[in-house]
Design an enzyme around this catalytic site. Structure first.
Site, PDB file in Angstrom:
ATOM      1  N   SER A 176       5.640  30.952 -13.197  1.00  0.00           N
ATOM      2  CA  SER A 176       6.110  31.628 -14.414  1.00  0.00           C
ATOM      3  C   SER A 176       5.450  30.999 -15.650  1.00  0.00           C
ATOM      4  O   SER A 176       4.946  31.704 -16.534  1.00  0.00           O
ATOM      5  CB  SER A 176       7.632  31.509 -14.497  1.00  0.00           C
ATOM      6  OG  SER A 176       8.106  32.123 -15.649  1.00  0.00           O
ATOM      7  N   HIS A 197      15.538  22.837 -24.444  1.00  0.00           N
ATOM      8  CA  HIS A 197      14.741  22.395 -23.295  1.00  0.00           C
ATOM      9  C   HIS A 197      14.571  20.871 -23.325  1.00  0.00           C
ATOM     10  O   HIS A 197      13.781  20.320 -22.555  1.00  0.00           O
ATOM     11  CB  HIS A 197      13.312  22.965 -23.373  1.00  0.00           C
ATOM     12  CG  HIS A 197      13.174  24.427 -23.111  1.00  0.00           C
ATOM     13  ND1 HIS A 197      13.825  25.087 -22.109  1.00  0.00           N
ATOM     14  CD2 HIS A 197      12.374  25.358 -23.697  1.00  0.00           C
ATOM     15  CE1 HIS A 197      13.448  26.368 -22.106  1.00  0.00           C
ATOM     16  NE2 HIS A 197      12.584  26.547 -23.060  1.00  0.00           N
ATOM     17  N   LYS A 230      11.004  28.047 -18.461  1.00  0.00           N
ATOM     18  CA  LYS A 230      10.702  29.044 -17.428  1.00  0.00           C
ATOM     19  C   LYS A 230      11.671  29.034 -16.255  1.00  0.00           C
ATOM     20  O   LYS A 230      11.355  29.495 -15.160  1.00  0.00           O
ATOM     21  CB  LYS A 230       9.245  28.938 -16.918  1.00  0.00           C
ATOM     22  CG  LYS A 230       8.196  28.778 -17.971  1.00  0.00           C
ATOM     23  CD  LYS A 230       8.394  29.637 -19.189  1.00  0.00           C
ATOM     24  CE  LYS A 230       8.233  31.109 -18.985  1.00  0.00           C
ATOM     25  NZ  LYS A 230       8.452  31.828 -20.294  1.00  0.00           N
TER      26      LYS A 230
END
Ligand code: PPS
Length: 285
Positions: free
Chosen positions: A129, A99, A44
């Site tokens: 988010s 990630h 995010k």
């Protein structure tokens, strides 16, 4: 697949397309090549914006590629089963997204000359988010309330673990010449200069009209309309109908959601965890 995390080395991962066996294999055996470009973020933080921008830099602003191939195939996720298989087959220089926290990243990267861009975003906005996105996702444990998610975020009990650990871990690479740190905020406030910085880092030269086309085609509005980039292809199997990757695309939205007490708790935690890092790495208000 719904409502769960897959745990590996103390870190929760989404349940779809992840497994402890694969995460171990990726870490031990995935071969990063010198000519690869790696796009690394905590979830995010604007990952897909960065991917879209880099794809458009590669195509010299021509939108054909970003309009015809899903974003996860253009720059596959090394830690997912699908992405890992795709990457093993890809020839030539690859774009690779991830990630992963630094301690779980493919070991071969640290001996390579591959370039990595690490994009950081105000964790308060990452929080907001993530809250809206994970609530509409079918492949993670969903937060039931903002208060609950606040606790998860503070404790690092959320997809890919603690923002603080992730950011601290990767920031240790910031002085390496093959490592570029960018922020969502600078990208938002001065997109043109940030794209120029990426071009320089990647050794890509764009004509003025090519740069203009990169900016136009990676803009929030254009990306939101691009079905190859806006995650609409994930609706049904992975996302609820109300799930949006491109939600607001702004800085400082956290001010609309944090209570005064949450803001104070967060500030205190940020100071405790990040005080020894240069504060210019975190250029938000
Ligand atoms: S993911 O699912 O972790 O890969 O999500 P990620 O792409 O990292 O982050 C999603 C947020 O990035 C915003 N976004 C953009 N902002 C500005 N311009 C463009 N082009 C853009 N594309 C994506 C997106 O809106 C999400 O932020 P929020 O605050 O939820 O709107």
């Amino acid at each position: 697949m719904t409502g769960k995390f897959v745990w590996f080395e103390g870190i929760p991962f989404p349940s779809a397309d992840y497994s402890p066996e694969l995460l171990r294999e990726v870490q031990e055996s995935f071969l990063v090549k010198d000519e690869d470009v790696l796009l690394l973020t905590f979830p995010k933080s604007g990952t897909n914006w960065l991917i879209e921008t880099v794809c458009l830099i590669y195509s010299k602003g021509d939108p054909k590629w970003v309009q015809s191939e899903p974003i996860w195939d253009r720059s596959p996720w090394v830690e997912t089963k699908t992405g890992y298989e795709l990457l093993k087959e890809k020839e030539g220089p690859r774009l690779i997204s991830s990630h992963l926290p630094i301690q779980l990243f493919p070991k071969s990267f640290f001996k390579s000359k591959a370039k990595m861009v690490y994009l950081v975003r105000n964790p308060r906005d990452v929080f907001v988010s993530g809250y809206f996105f994970w609530r509409s996702a079918k492949f993670v444990k969903r937060p039931q309330s903002l208060e609950q998610y606040f606790e998860w975020f503070i404790q690092g009990n959320m997809p890919f673990g603690s923002w603080f650990d992730h950011t601290r871990g990767w920031m240790s690479m910031r002085d390496k010449e093959n490592f570029l740190v960018l922020s969502y905020e600078e990208m938002k406030w001065d997109t043109r200069s940030t794209v120029e910085k990426i071009c320089q880092f990647l050794g890509k030269k764009l004509e003025p009209e090519e740069l203009n086309s990169v900016l136009k085609n990676s803009s929030f509005q254009v990306m939101k309309e691009n079905n190859m980039s806006n995650f609409s292809l994930l609706k049904g199997q992975y996302l609820e109908e109300n799930g949006h990757l491109l939600r607001k695309g702004m800085t400082g939205d956290w001010k609309n959601y944090f209570t005064v007490a949450q803001a104070e708790t967060f500030d205190k935690l940020f100071r405790e965890k990040m005080a020894d890092l240069p504060q210019e790495l975190f250029p938000w208000e």
